[in-house]
Write a protein that holds these residues in place. Structure first.
Motif, PDB file in Angstrom:
ATOM      1  N   SER A   1       0.831  -1.205   0.000  1.00 33.95           N
ATOM      2  CA  SER A   1       0.000   0.000   0.000  1.00 33.95           C
ATOM      3  C   SER A   1       0.867   1.258   0.000  1.00 33.95           C
ATOM      4  O   SER A   1       1.911   1.304   0.648  1.00 33.95           O
TER       5      SER A   1
ATOM      6  N   THR B   1      -8.744  -3.710  -7.091  1.00 37.34           N
ATOM      7  CA  THR B   1      -9.204  -4.873  -6.311  1.00 37.34           C
ATOM      8  C   THR B   1      -9.121  -4.617  -4.804  1.00 37.34           C
ATOM      9  O   THR B   1      -9.859  -5.220  -4.038  1.00 37.34           O
TER      10      THR B   1
ATOM     11  N   ALA C   1      -8.750 -10.099   4.050  1.00 35.91           N
ATOM     12  CA  ALA C   1      -8.019 -10.579   2.873  1.00 35.91           C
ATOM     13  C   ALA C   1      -7.164 -11.808   3.185  1.00 35.91           C
ATOM     14  O   ALA C   1      -6.708 -12.494   2.277  1.00 35.91           O
TER      15      ALA C   1
ATOM     16  N   ARG D   1      -2.663  -7.078  -4.902  1.00 34.05           N
ATOM     17  CA  ARG D   1      -1.515  -7.730  -4.260  1.00 34.05           C
ATOM     18  C   ARG D   1      -1.168  -9.063  -4.919  1.00 34.05           C
ATOM     19  O   ARG D   1      -0.053  -9.541  -4.811  1.00 34.05           O
TER      20      ARG D   1
END
Ligand code: DC
Length: 219
Positions: A9, A31, A99, A126
């Motif tokens: 991030s 996403t 996640a 990711r």
């Protein structure tokens, strides 16, 4: 054409991916926003963000879309625009928690693959190059030091009128990195065939230019 952009991030992924999609005339798909929407839903419904079975039940019949419209980015949770509720550190952490759960990843990866089918797309996340679009024609892995990434997040939040404390954000960036890179399910990792681009000293324009050059798309 499918373009995969992964990285931690604050590496500049979403702005770069959006601009790249514009330059290439592709759809842009964020996403991370989808994981944020799941994190938001879990908080709203008081579902444990680490309870895989409970999250799986929560997601039954739920539809999540992250699209770019002429008015800007829109994240739709069962048709409700939740964009303004998901862009904060708290939901970022909730997203990182959900996640790590296999059934959340399975559900979202399926939605992402379905959305990419038959269209030109630049997708950021990711696990795009490693898992969602393993056959993408172009794969990039954007990185920057935690300090630079925290500073960017801080500036972004202040630009939106939100309060932002740099040391707190740096701690959260490091916490999220640790969680995203060490989880069992699709950890954040560079795909073997992805090109790594360090963005510490580059402006957004420069990063977009580097990627277009690597794709052979500069005039
Ligand atoms: O890119 P972002 O900060 O909006 O992502 C929020 C969280 O979602 C991030 O901490 C990790 C997770 N995520 C993921 O695991 N896989 C993706 N493809 C995108 C995001």
């Amino acid at each position: 054409m499918h373009v995969a952009i992964d990285g931690p991030s604050g590496a500049g992924k979403s702005t770069v991916a959006r601009r790249l999609a514009e330059a290439l005339g592709c759809v842009y798909m964020d996403t991370g926003a989808m994981y944020r929407a799941v994190g938001l839903l879990a908080r709203r419904k008081n579902v444990d963000e680490r309870d895989d079975a409970a999250l799986k039940r929560m997601l039954e019949g739920v539809e999540i879309r992250a699209v770019l419209s002429p008015e800007g980015q829109r994240t739709l949770l069962n048709g409700e625009d939740v964009e303004s509720s998901i862009r904060n550190q708290e939901i970022g952490m909730a997203a990182s928690n959900v996640a790590a759960c296999p059934s959340v990843r399975r559900a979202l990866v399926e939605m992402q693959r379905r959305a990419a089918q038959g269209c030109d797309v630049v997708m950021d996340g990711r696990d795009i190059g490693t898992n969602v679009l393993p056959n993408a024609e172009h794969k990039f892995f954007l990185t920057a030091s935690p300090e630079v990434r925290a500073r960017r997040r801080c500036d972004e939040m202040r630009a939106r009128g939100q309060a932002a404390d740099l040391p707190t954000i740096l701690r959260e960036v490091q916490e999220r990195d640790a969680q995203d890179t060490t989880r069992k399910e699709s950890p954040l990792i560079r795909a073997a065939d992805a090109v790594e681009v360090r963005t510490d000293d580059l402006s957004i324009d420069e990063v977009v230019e580097v990627l277009l050059a690597l794709m052979g798309r500069l005039p």
